[in-house]
Design a protein around this motif. Structure first.
Motif, PDB file in Angstrom:
ATOM      1  N   GLU A   1       0.952  -1.270  -0.017  1.00 27.16           N
ATOM      2  CA  GLU A   1      -0.030  -0.049  -0.092  1.00 27.16           C
ATOM      3  C   GLU A   1       0.962   1.312   0.037  1.00 27.16           C
ATOM      4  O   GLU A   1       1.814   1.254   0.545  1.00 27.16           O
ATOM      5  CB  GLU A   1      -0.876   0.056   1.230  1.00 27.16           C
ATOM      6  N   ILE A   2       0.292   2.233  -0.783  1.00 23.28           N
ATOM      7  CA  ILE A   2       1.298   3.354  -0.699  1.00 23.28           C
ATOM      8  C   ILE A   2       0.644   4.465   0.438  1.00 23.28           C
ATOM      9  O   ILE A   2      -0.572   4.643   0.533  1.00 23.28           O
ATOM     10  CB  ILE A   2       0.840   4.403  -2.118  1.00 23.28           C
ATOM     11  N   PRO A   3       1.602   4.953   1.151  1.00 28.28           N
ATOM     12  CA  PRO A   3       1.129   5.574   2.502  1.00 28.28           C
ATOM     13  C   PRO A   3       0.541   6.956   1.873  1.00 28.28           C
ATOM     14  O   PRO A   3       0.991   7.232   0.847  1.00 28.28           O
ATOM     15  CB  PRO A   3       2.532   5.632   3.257  1.00 28.28           C
ATOM     16  N   ARG A   4      -0.138   7.676   2.745  1.00 28.20           N
ATOM     17  CA  ARG A   4      -0.724   8.917   2.726  1.00 28.20           C
ATOM     18  C   ARG A   4      -0.081   9.888   3.526  1.00 28.20           C
ATOM     19  O   ARG A   4      -0.423  11.323   3.118  1.00 28.20           O
ATOM     20  CB  ARG A   4      -2.240   8.969   2.980  1.00 28.20           C
ATOM     21  N   ASP A   5       0.967   9.764   4.083  1.00 28.21           N
ATOM     22  CA  ASP A   5       1.537  10.724   4.804  1.00 28.21           C
ATOM     23  C   ASP A   5       2.841  11.004   4.689  1.00 28.21           C
ATOM     24  O   ASP A   5       3.813  11.142   5.667  1.00 28.21           O
ATOM     25  CB  ASP A   5       1.335  10.079   6.322  1.00 28.21           C
ATOM     26  N   GLY A   6       3.272  11.423   3.387  1.00 27.72           N
ATOM     27  CA  GLY A   6       4.718  11.736   3.325  1.00 27.72           C
ATOM     28  C   GLY A   6       5.170  11.614   1.940  1.00 27.72           C
ATOM     29  O   GLY A   6       4.639  10.484   1.288  1.00 27.72           O
ATOM     30  N   PRO A   7       6.087  12.118   1.420  1.00 29.41           N
ATOM     31  CA  PRO A   7       6.854  11.877   0.175  1.00 29.41           C
ATOM     32  C   PRO A   7       7.486  10.640   0.393  1.00 29.41           C
ATOM     33  O   PRO A   7       8.140  10.289   1.396  1.00 29.41           O
ATOM     34  CB  PRO A   7       7.752  13.008  -0.014  1.00 29.41           C
ATOM     35  N   TYR A   8       7.793  10.122  -0.926  1.00 36.11           N
ATOM     36  CA  TYR A   8       8.728   8.960  -0.805  1.00 36.11           C
ATOM     37  C   TYR A   8      10.210   9.374  -1.018  1.00 36.11           C
ATOM     38  O   TYR A   8      10.553  10.453  -1.302  1.00 36.11           O
ATOM     39  CB  TYR A   8       8.371   7.877  -2.051  1.00 36.11           C
ATOM     40  N   ALA A   9      10.889   8.602  -0.492  1.00 38.71           N
ATOM     41  CA  ALA A   9      12.677   8.657  -0.363  1.00 38.71           C
ATOM     42  C   ALA A   9      13.220   7.971  -1.641  1.00 38.71           C
ATOM     43  O   ALA A   9      12.786   6.636  -1.830  1.00 38.71           O
ATOM     44  CB  ALA A   9      13.117   8.472   1.005  1.00 38.71           C
ATOM     45  N   LEU A  10      14.377   8.355  -2.031  1.00 38.57           N
ATOM     46  CA  LEU A  10      15.058   7.789  -2.993  1.00 38.57           C
ATOM     47  C   LEU A  10      15.908   6.543  -2.359  1.00 38.57           C
ATOM     48  O   LEU A  10      16.502   6.770  -1.499  1.00 38.57           O
ATOM     49  CB  LEU A  10      16.090   8.599  -3.668  1.00 38.57           C
ATOM     50  N   GLU A  11      15.562   5.396  -2.941  1.00 43.24           N
ATOM     51  CA  GLU A  11      16.013   3.972  -2.454  1.00 43.24           C
ATOM     52  C   GLU A  11      17.034   3.494  -3.286  1.00 43.24           C
ATOM     53  O   GLU A  11      18.194   2.891  -2.629  1.00 43.24           O
ATOM     54  CB  GLU A  11      14.689   3.022  -2.419  1.00 43.24           C
ATOM     55  N   ARG A  12      17.003   3.729  -4.437  1.00 44.36           N
ATOM     56  CA  ARG A  12      18.219   3.323  -5.337  1.00 44.36           C
ATOM     57  C   ARG A  12      17.899   3.825  -6.763  1.00 44.36           C
ATOM     58  O   ARG A  12      17.040   4.494  -7.083  1.00 44.36           O
ATOM     59  CB  ARG A  12      17.953   1.793  -5.537  1.00 44.36           C
ATOM     60  N   ASN A  13      19.246   4.105  -7.455  1.00 42.39           N
ATOM     61  CA  ASN A  13      19.468   4.961  -8.602  1.00 42.39           C
ATOM     62  C   ASN A  13      20.220   3.944  -9.581  1.00 42.39           C
ATOM     63  O   ASN A  13      21.304   3.751  -8.952  1.00 42.39           O
ATOM     64  CB  ASN A  13      20.164   6.236  -8.348  1.00 42.39           C
ATOM     65  N   GLN A  14      19.519   3.555 -10.437  1.00 51.74           N
ATOM     66  CA  GLN A  14      20.062   2.866 -11.687  1.00 51.74           C
ATOM     67  C   GLN A  14      20.311   3.463 -13.081  1.00 51.74           C
ATOM     68  O   GLN A  14      19.536   3.743 -13.831  1.00 51.74           O
ATOM     69  CB  GLN A  14      19.338   1.738 -12.062  1.00 51.74           C
ATOM     70  N   PRO A  15      21.676   4.342 -13.065  1.00 47.71           N
ATOM     71  CA  PRO A  15      21.882   5.200 -14.096  1.00 47.71           C
ATOM     72  C   PRO A  15      22.010   4.197 -15.411  1.00 47.71           C
ATOM     73  O   PRO A  15      22.664   3.311 -15.497  1.00 47.71           O
ATOM     74  CB  PRO A  15      23.228   5.783 -13.786  1.00 47.71           C
ATOM     75  N   SER A  16      21.777   4.802 -16.555  1.00 39.33           N
ATOM     76  CA  SER A  16      21.974   4.127 -17.769  1.00 39.33           C
ATOM     77  C   SER A  16      21.300   2.548 -17.980  1.00 39.33           C
ATOM     78  O   SER A  16      22.102   1.458 -18.447  1.00 39.33           O
ATOM     79  CB  SER A  16      23.522   4.144 -18.325  1.00 39.33           C
ATOM     80  N   LEU A  17      20.232   2.452 -17.307  1.00 39.61           N
ATOM     81  CA  LEU A  17      19.431   1.301 -17.363  1.00 39.61           C
ATOM     82  C   LEU A  17      19.308   0.933 -18.825  1.00 39.61           C
ATOM     83  O   LEU A  17      19.265  -0.136 -19.257  1.00 39.61           O
ATOM     84  CB  LEU A  17      18.140   0.965 -16.602  1.00 39.61           C
ATOM     85  N   TRP A  18      18.991   2.010 -19.693  1.00 38.73           N
ATOM     86  CA  TRP A  18      18.645   1.607 -21.143  1.00 38.73           C
ATOM     87  C   TRP A  18      19.968   2.498 -21.852  1.00 38.73           C
ATOM     88  O   TRP A  18      19.737   3.722 -21.700  1.00 38.73           O
ATOM     89  CB  TRP A  18      17.284   2.445 -21.588  1.00 38.73           C
ATOM     90  N   ARG A  19      20.546   1.821 -22.491  1.00 39.29           N
ATOM     91  CA  ARG A  19      22.039   2.181 -22.928  1.00 39.29           C
ATOM     92  C   ARG A  19      21.688   3.132 -24.099  1.00 39.29           C
ATOM     93  O   ARG A  19      22.272   4.030 -24.636  1.00 39.29           O
ATOM     94  CB  ARG A  19      22.932   1.143 -23.310  1.00 39.29           C
ATOM     95  N   ARG A  20      20.743   2.675 -24.915  1.00 39.38           N
ATOM     96  CA  ARG A  20      20.092   3.225 -26.008  1.00 39.38           C
ATOM     97  C   ARG A  20      18.776   3.830 -26.195  1.00 39.38           C
ATOM     98  O   ARG A  20      17.692   3.262 -25.707  1.00 39.38           O
ATOM     99  CB  ARG A  20      20.542   2.552 -27.515  1.00 39.38           C
ATOM    100  N   GLY A  21      18.486   5.027 -26.196  1.00 37.99           N
ATOM    101  CA  GLY A  21      17.006   5.603 -26.369  1.00 37.99           C
ATOM    102  C   GLY A  21      16.690   5.897 -24.978  1.00 37.99           C
ATOM    103  O   GLY A  21      16.985   5.466 -24.095  1.00 37.99           O
ATOM    104  N   THR A  22      15.502   6.834 -25.186  1.00 34.18           N
ATOM    105  CA  THR A  22      14.911   7.090 -23.712  1.00 34.18           C
ATOM    106  C   THR A  22      13.550   6.107 -23.800  1.00 34.18           C
ATOM    107  O   THR A  22      12.833   5.954 -24.771  1.00 34.18           O
ATOM    108  CB  THR A  22      14.320   8.464 -24.170  1.00 34.18           C
ATOM    109  N   PRO A  23      13.583   5.546 -22.545  1.00 30.96           N
ATOM    110  CA  PRO A  23      12.065   4.865 -22.159  1.00 30.96           C
ATOM    111  C   PRO A  23      10.752   5.589 -22.396  1.00 30.96           C
ATOM    112  O   PRO A  23      10.660   6.739 -22.056  1.00 30.96           O
ATOM    113  CB  PRO A  23      12.355   4.262 -20.897  1.00 30.96           C
ATOM    114  N   LEU A  24      10.069   5.212 -23.440  1.00 30.61           N
ATOM    115  CA  LEU A  24       8.844   5.580 -23.736  1.00 30.61           C
ATOM    116  C   LEU A  24       7.566   4.959 -22.879  1.00 30.61           C
ATOM    117  O   LEU A  24       6.459   5.775 -22.504  1.00 30.61           O
ATOM    118  CB  LEU A  24       8.389   5.559 -25.212  1.00 30.61           C
TER     119      LEU A  24
END
Length: 980
Positions: free
Chosen positions: A50-73
């Motif tokens: 469930e998505i909570p109602r009381d506050g913003p989400y925090a960044l848990e993980r960053n996966q740079p360049s998951l798609w090597r070519r092109g921008t995900p549509l």
């Protein structure tokens, strides 16, 4: 309908680059940036996805360049397979949660969109003017299944069963995933691009400018389905029971139920995408993500109910969790009740009754809205009262009670309305109540009937158990407590039927009330009786009496109504409704069950409508003796009327006792009438009253009465015609004819009497002398009387029923009245008559003869009289000219008979000669017997033995063999007869 269905909560903000795609997985948000990176955000404490109602989400993980070519549509998560599908330069497949690359579909390079069928693992990819379908094999790679050509680049696409709906240019098409067959649907509008949205039900929502059109899997329009948005939506997400549209200035939320009203407007500008998740809708902005989190269903229901949107509130109740079924039922019942009151207050009575029916509230609660109806006192507890017995529903039931209290005096607060409006409202409200009660009636009556059956069975079992226990032991045992079956169902049925009857009468449906009473019903007798008497609805009151087997009261009322109808015939048309025929029809079914009640109640109609009443007695087989004895005791003036009609209408006639009763009644009245005329000096034998005509007709046409008793009652100096008829019934024809000729002086009646006797007994020799008797009376009255008395003496010695003759004074000659009992057939020999006189006797001894009448009789009935005997009776001075009319046809007929007899004699003689000739011919046959002749039976030589020849003239046998064969046949014949 506007209420808060969603709360807009900012979940992610301050994303470094522009957001191009968002997906949700296990309570985390997967945010794809324009730079090809994937950021995973999670709440500080997430659980159960469930998505909570009381506050913003925090960044848990960053996966740079998951798609090597092109921008995900686009991105889509398959939670069941734990896979992430994305479209960048081509379609990629990553494993969750580690984001390991599973497969890259190279053939999808250049694709602009895809549609994923998670249930079947099918992927449809649109690339340029091609549509390719892949199947996920073993969760690791995609296998191409089909590829079809399409008219142009696919702009929008969604699965719908085995078909795929495509938005191409400004048209919608349905393509079959198996055959590739294309079917055009309709255009997407003038300016708006095509928009295809799949619904959870398998149907589709297609955009056409600012209208969303519902179609089925084959593209056919659904009649009542369309959503009108306030502007042309760029995209639409579905989250039951709502559709969420992305408009230029805001996000618009509308109901999926017709009429698809506006639910809520969320002001969010520059929303780039709307993403459907299991628990909410994600609104994607340039650098932030908002969550449209649904308000709890219970809270929405409260809002809708408070604002009067009952139908939407009921629809939301269906979405409550299954584990809260009891609470859901209580909420639905509460909403139905409030909705019913709302409709009732606004004049929608039938719709209000439908809501009350759906709420399953007791009919007593609904009937409380109608204070004009009188209800029987019961111990029924309403449904809303029983709710307090359930702890988990205590709060809900208290709310329900609070909701119901303001409506308890609804009908008393209409003083400000005009009388006409009040009357109209009351009539329409009662019509709706009738329909409501009729729908409820079947189930309630069935339960009441079952309850009665159960009581009867339990009572029988209890009685049999008491009997068995009394036989088991002589010692007194404790009495077993008798089980008492609850009568709730019958009380409910009594309330329903009593109220229904009143409502039917108040709405002018008397025929419906009669039909109700004709069947099984539980109407309260006292209340319904008083109610119907106040409104003078007597037809229904009669049926009420009849249904309760109160036939005596019903008939008393019916007699009263018929009398009133007769009295008011000139004033009103009251007589059209109540007439004596109604009493007869009411009595008809009672003839077999309660004939005494029928007799007591039929006196009124027997006087006014006797033929129909007698027909009733006959058709329903009411015992005639019972009817006659009752009328004789209570209505003697109607007894003769009944017996007359009984005699005329009964095909088989009536029994002798009733015939005798009727004749005695006639005779008593005739004797009284004769006595009064005699005292006045106006009596003659040819005076006839209607009763005397009836008496004579009855005596002539019937024979079941006692003639001897009637003869004793007749006066000696009057009523000779009746006496003659009685003598005729006793076969005393001489006396009867003497009365017709000498007392009544009606020779024509004497001839008619002879004709009737002759025709009735043409085969009996004694009857053929009747005309000769009449001739004796005409030509020698004194001798005929003496001869009659002489013939009666030997008969009296044989039949003890014949009493001794007693002398009676009356008339010019002394006559003896002989009463015979049992001598129905008196035979008179012509020889006796002949020996009574010779040609030299004085026929005039004792009075003048009636020669003219005798000659007329001979001329008219010559074929029925012995001519020789008749001629011997005539006086010597009778002229031959006077006998021409008698002798001419007699001689002609005699000659004709003689000729016929001669012809017959000659024919018989000729036949006899022919037979003799045939006999002679047969006797002339010759059979030669020699030494070789054999017996046909024993096959031995005949030789010198005696022999016999069979009639065919050819078969020769020994005489001994012939005799033995005849004996054998005789024995066999006897045995066969015994066997039979």
């Amino acid at each position: 309908m506007v209420h808060s269905a969603y709360d807009a909560v900012e979940l992610v903000s301050g994303v470094p680059g522009d957001i191009v795609a968002v997906a949700a997985y296990a309570g985390r948000l997967l945010v794809a940036g324009k730079d090809g990176s994937l950021r995973i955000y999670s709440s500080p404490a997430h659980a159960d996805g469930e998505i909570p109602r009381d506050g913003p989400y925090a960044l848990e993980r960053n996966q740079p360049s998951l798609w090597r070519r092109g921008t995900p549509l686009a991105m889509e998560v398959s939670a069941g397979r734990e896979l992430l599908l994305s479209l960048a330069e081509c379609v990629n497949l990553h494993r969750l949660p580690g984001l390991e690359t599973v497969a890259v579909i190279g053939k999808t390079k250049g694709a602009n969109l895809f549609a994923w069928d998670d249930r079947r693992g099918l992927l449809a990819v649109g690339r340029w003017k091609r549509l390719t379908i892949f199947r996920l094999d073993s969760g690791r790679e995609f296998v191409e299944v089909k590829e079809f050509g399409v008219p142009d680049t696919v702009k929008s696409m969604a699965w719908c069963g085995d078909n795929i709906c495509l938005g191409i240019r400004k048209e919608y098409m349905i393509i079959n995933s198996m055959t590739g067959a294309l079917t055009e649907v309709f255009s997407s509008g003038r300016n708006a691009p095509p928009l295809v949205v799949a619904l959870p039900t398998g149907e589709l929502l297609l955009g056409k400018d600012n209208i969303g059109v519902f179609v089925d899997q084959n593209g056919k329009l659904i009649q009542d389905g369309r959503i009108i948005w306030s502007d042309t939506p760029a995209s639409v997400a579905i989250h039951r029971p709502y559709a969420v549209a992305r408009l230029p200035r805001h996000v618009e939320i509308r109901s999926l139920r017709a009429p698809n009203a506006l639910v809520q407007t969320v002001v969010l500008r520059d929303v780039q995408k709307l993403v459907e998740t299991e628990n909410c809708i994600l609104a994607v902005l340039a650098r932030s993500v908002y969550g449209l989190l649904p308000v709890p269903i219970g809270a929405q229901i409260v809002q809708l109910t408070a604002s009067g949107e009952f139908e939407e509130a009921l629809a939301l109740c269906k979405l409550l969790p299954p584990e809260d079924s009891s609470l859901r039922a209580a909420k639905e019942s509460s909403i139905h009740i409030r909705y019913g009151h709302f409709l009732f207050d606004n004049g929608s009575y039938e719709e209000a009754m439908e809501q009350f029916a759906d709420s399953h509230v007791d009919i007593t609660y609904v009937l409380s809205l109608y204070p004009s109806l009188i209800l029987p006192q019961t111990h029924i507890i309403g449904e809303h009262d029983r709710l307090h017995d359930l702890p988990e529903l205590a709060r809900e039931s208290s709310d329900l009670t609070d909701e119901m209290e303001p409506y308890s005096l609804q009908l008393h607060e209409s003083d400000d309305k005009s009388p006409l409006e009040i009357k109209k409202m009351s009539h329409n409200a009662l019509i709706a109540l009738v329909k409501y009660l009729q729908k409820k009636r079947n189930g309630i009556i069935e339960r009441a009937t079952a309850e009665v059956t159960e009581e009867v069975v339990s009572g029988a079992v209890h009685h049999s158990s008491i009997l068995s226990e009394s036989y088991r032991s002589k010692k007194p045992n404790k009495k077993r407590a008798q089980t008492h079956t609850s009568s709730i169902a019958r009380e409910m049925a009594t309330v329903l039927d009593t109220s229904l009857l009143q409502a039917l009468i108040l709405t002018g449906q008397s025929s419906g009330a009669i039909e109700l009473l004709k069947g099984l019903n539980y109407c309260d007798l006292k209340i319904c009786k008083e109610f119907l008497q106040e409104r003078n609805d007597y037809m229904v009151l009669l049926e009420l009496y009849k249904s309760n087997e109160m036939h005596r009261e019903a008939l008393q009322l019916l007699n009263q109504l018929v009398e009133e109808s007769k009295a008011e015939m000139g004033k009103t048309d009251f007589n059209k409704n109540f007439n004596p025929q109604m009493i007869i029809e009411y009595l008809r079914p009672l003839c077999r069950s309660d004939p005494m009640l029928v007799l007591e109640s039929s006196l009124y109609v027997l006087e006014r409508n006797p033929s129909d009443t007698i027909e009733l007695f006959l058709s329903e087989n009411v015992p005639a003796d019972l009817v006659n004895s009752y009328l004789k005791q209570h209505a003697p003036n109607l007894q003769s009327t009944y017996l007359e009609l009984m005699l005329s209408m009964s095909v088989s006639g009536i029994n002798p006792n009733l015939q005798n009763e009727l004749v005695q009644l006639y005779l008593s009245e005739v004797l009284d009438w004769h006595k009064s005329l005699k005292e006045e000096g106006n009596w003659t034998e040819k005076t006839y009253s209607p009763t005397r005509k009836k008496l004579i007709s009855t005596l002539e046409n019937n024979s079941g009465y006692n003639t001897e008793i009637l003869l004793k009652r007749l006066p000696q100096d009057a009523l000779f015609e009746e006496r003659a008829i009685l003598y005729g019934k006793m076969n005393q024809h001489l006396r009867a004819l003497s009365l017709y000729v000498h007392k009544l002086q009606m020779p024509e009646r004497a001839v008619a009497y002879c004709d009737r006797v002759y025709e009735e007994g043409a085969q009996q020799p004694s009857k053929s002398n009747i005309y000769f008797n009449l001739l004796q009376i005409y030509l020698n009255p004194r001798k005929a009387e003496k001869e009659f008395e002489q013939k009666i003496v030997p008969v009296a010695s044989q039949y003890p029923g014949i009493q001794k003759a007693t002398k009676v004074k009356g008339g010019r000659m002394g006559k003896k009245v002989v009463e015979i009992e049992g001598a129905d057939d008196l035979r008179f020999s012509p020889s006796g008559t002949d020996s009574g006189r010779s040609d030299g006797d004085d026929v005039n001894d004792g009075g003048p003869i009636m020669l003219n009448e005798a000659l007329e009789l001979l001329s008219q009935r010559w074929d029925r009289i012995n001519g020789a005997q008749a001629l011997r009776l005539l006086p010597r001075d009778t002229k031959l000219q006077d006998l021409v009319l008698f002798l001419e046809p007699l001689l002609r007929n005699s000659s004709e008979h003689r000729r016929n007899y001669m012809v017959i004699k000659n024919l018989i003689f000729r036949a006899n000669l022919q037979v003799k000739e045939d006999l002679y011919k047969r006797r002339q046959a010759v059979l030669k017997i020699d030494g070789d002749s054999m017996c046909s039976l024993c096959h031995k030589r005949i030789a010198n033995s005696a022999f016999a020849i069979y009639p065919n003239g050819q078969t020769l046998v020994h005489f001994v063999c012939f005799r033995e064969s005849q004996q054998i046949k005789a024995v066999r014949g006897v045995n066969s007869v015994k066997r039979r």
